[in-house]
Design an enzyme around this catalytic site. Structure first.
Site, PDB file in Angstrom:
ATOM      1  N   SER A 145      20.550  -2.819 -12.012  1.00 37.07           N
ATOM      2  CA  SER A 145      19.504  -2.763 -13.046  1.00 37.07           C
ATOM      3  C   SER A 145      19.835  -3.543 -14.311  1.00 37.07           C
ATOM      4  O   SER A 145      18.939  -3.754 -15.129  1.00 37.07           O
ATOM      5  CB  SER A 145      19.220  -1.316 -13.428  1.00 37.07           C
ATOM      6  OG  SER A 145      18.507  -0.684 -12.403  1.00 37.07           O
ATOM      7  N   LYS A 185      17.666  -6.441 -15.001  1.00 38.96           N
ATOM      8  CA  LYS A 185      16.308  -6.279 -15.544  1.00 38.96           C
ATOM      9  C   LYS A 185      16.186  -6.806 -16.975  1.00 38.96           C
ATOM     10  O   LYS A 185      15.102  -7.167 -17.420  1.00 38.96           O
ATOM     11  CB  LYS A 185      15.906  -4.795 -15.475  1.00 38.96           C
ATOM     12  CG  LYS A 185      15.855  -4.255 -14.041  1.00 38.96           C
ATOM     13  CD  LYS A 185      15.711  -2.736 -14.020  1.00 38.96           C
ATOM     14  CE  LYS A 185      15.683  -2.172 -12.600  1.00 38.96           C
ATOM     15  NZ  LYS A 185      15.631  -0.702 -12.588  1.00 38.96           N
ATOM     16  N   TYR A 210      17.698   5.135 -18.928  1.00 35.37           N
ATOM     17  CA  TYR A 210      16.760   6.076 -18.312  1.00 35.37           C
ATOM     18  C   TYR A 210      16.797   7.390 -19.055  1.00 35.37           C
ATOM     19  O   TYR A 210      16.774   7.422 -20.283  1.00 35.37           O
ATOM     20  CB  TYR A 210      17.060   6.236 -16.806  1.00 35.37           C
ATOM     21  CG  TYR A 210      17.230   4.895 -16.176  1.00 35.37           C
ATOM     22  CD1 TYR A 210      16.128   4.065 -16.021  1.00 35.37           C
ATOM     23  CD2 TYR A 210      18.478   4.406 -15.828  1.00 35.37           C
ATOM     24  CE1 TYR A 210      16.266   2.793 -15.512  1.00 35.37           C
ATOM     25  CE2 TYR A 210      18.622   3.129 -15.306  1.00 35.37           C
ATOM     26  CZ  TYR A 210      17.515   2.332 -15.151  1.00 35.37           C
ATOM     27  OH  TYR A 210      17.655   1.088 -14.670  1.00 35.37           O
ATOM     28  N   TYR A 251      13.000  -8.875  -6.150  1.00 29.47           N
ATOM     29  CA  TYR A 251      13.604  -7.775  -6.937  1.00 29.47           C
ATOM     30  C   TYR A 251      14.957  -7.354  -6.335  1.00 29.47           C
ATOM     31  O   TYR A 251      15.960  -7.242  -7.041  1.00 29.47           O
ATOM     32  CB  TYR A 251      12.614  -6.597  -6.988  1.00 29.47           C
ATOM     33  CG  TYR A 251      13.205  -5.335  -7.558  1.00 29.47           C
ATOM     34  CD1 TYR A 251      13.325  -5.168  -8.939  1.00 29.47           C
ATOM     35  CD2 TYR A 251      13.656  -4.314  -6.715  1.00 29.47           C
ATOM     36  CE1 TYR A 251      13.889  -4.006  -9.466  1.00 29.47           C
ATOM     37  CE2 TYR A 251      14.220  -3.159  -7.239  1.00 29.47           C
ATOM     38  CZ  TYR A 251      14.332  -3.013  -8.605  1.00 29.47           C
ATOM     39  OH  TYR A 251      14.899  -1.867  -9.124  1.00 29.47           O
ATOM     40  N   VAL A 280      23.218   0.843 -11.327  1.00 33.24           N
ATOM     41  CA  VAL A 280      23.886   1.770 -10.406  1.00 33.24           C
ATOM     42  C   VAL A 280      25.138   1.190  -9.749  1.00 33.24           C
ATOM     43  O   VAL A 280      25.846   1.897  -9.042  1.00 33.24           O
ATOM     44  CB  VAL A 280      22.960   2.332  -9.298  1.00 33.24           C
ATOM     45  CG1 VAL A 280      21.983   3.358  -9.827  1.00 33.24           C
ATOM     46  CG2 VAL A 280      22.260   1.231  -8.540  1.00 33.24           C
TER      47      VAL A 280
END
Ligand code: DON
Length: 312
Positions: free
Chosen positions: A66, A69, A245, A193, A263
């Site tokens: 992530s 991103k 998050y 992705y 992760v």
């Protein structure tokens, strides 16, 4: 103020983290990530003068997941500007990174670009101007430029592993397609992705790639510009509020710096004007953020006094 002894601080933190016995749980919902040795830890700081100060497993490439991103968002904002915000919001979700619940009552528009749904929508935006292979090439080249390092690649085994098991992401993409938030074919968008999440980098490369966030959009305080200063500020704001998050509040409270986790156990953190920081340890806490990288960054913030909430 006395000059900080950054090499000593970084070396001591890495030694302390190497000695920790509680290391969290390696992500296993992507089978290939479950094979990573949890005993590893690395920390690297990219400084305004171009130096990198690093300790621990500084050269081992890990799956950035992530953290990618941040870079796809920067590319999409550069290409499509404010129109990106038509498909994705800017609010923390208060839910896990792969949650689907909000999508239904918010009509398929993801809360922010860092939860999986939001990042998939950003990838879809990139695909409105590139074919899948070109989009991936563009993402990789952007990272190589930011890091000043051509040796950054995609780990095909990790991409394949997620392609074979990423059923939740398939659900998220189809849901958004049903609401017209995705315009591309879900399978194509997910292919890109999964591959950008499977980019592998070392903490040294990650710290260098994040310099544009620490130096107002430039690779060094007076260096070449990568993005506008406004955009760098906006991305930092999103990292602070949404980068971890449902652990974002705790990270802001303990570390006080914008950060983005993955992760794979990586975290990119930004001390504006001071350093871009790459940290990695594969074991995760209960909300999916690296246990020891979070702890190390808290220690680093304490030892340096770096915080976006402190007058300097
Ligand atoms: O889509 C996924 O589930 C992964 N490729 C990325 C998730 C992730 O890194 C969340 N970070 N803590």
């Amino acid at each position: 103020m006395t000059e900080l002894d950054l090499p000593m601080i970084v070396t001591e933190i890495a030694a302390d983290m190497a000695a920790e016995s509680e290391r969290g749980q390696v992500a296993d919902y992507i089978p290939e990530l479950a094979r990573v040795n949890p005993g590893q830890f690395g920390l690297a700081l990219a400084l305004p003068d171009g130096r990198v100060i690093a300790a621990g497993d500084t050269e081992v490439p890990f799956s950035i997941q992530s953290v990618s991103k941040v870079f796809t968002l920067a590319l999409a904002l550069g290409r499509h500007g404010e129109r990106v915000w038509e498909r994705v919001g800017r609010e923390p979700s208060g839910d896990p990174f792969n949650s689907i619940v909000q999508l239904e009552y918010e009509k398929g528009r993801p809360r922010n670009p860092f939860i999986n749904a939001g990042a998939i929508a950003v990838t879809d935006a990139l695909l409105s101007s590139y074919a899948p292979r070109e989009a991936l090439g563009e993402i990789l080249r952007f990272l190589q430029y930011l890091a000043g390092d051509d040796d950054i690649t995609i780990d095909p085994a990790v991409a394949r592993s997620e392609q074979e098991t990423g059923f939740r992401n398939v659900a998220l993409a189809n849901f958004m397609r049903a609401y017209g938030v995705l315009s591309g074919e879900p399978a194509k968008v997910l292919g890109v992705y999964f591959h950008h999440c499977a980019i592998a980098m070392s903490v040294r490369q990650l710290a260098r790639a994040g310099r544009f966030l620490a130096f107002d959009g430039r690779l060094a305080p007076h260096g070449p510009r990568a993005v506008s200063s406004r955009m760098a500020r906006q991305i930092n704001a999103l990292m602070l509020t949404c980068g971890h998050y449902d652990g974002s509040g705790e990270f802001a409270f303990r570390v006080g710096l914008p950060g983005k986790s993955g992760v794979g156990g990586g975290i990119l953190a930004v001390a504006p004007g001071q350093a871009s920081i790459g940290c990695w340890s594969p074991g995760l806490n209960n909300v999916g953020n690296s246990l020891l990288a979070s702890r190390a960054l808290e220690r680093l913030a304490e030892r340096t006094g770096w915080s976006v909430f402190t007058a300097r």
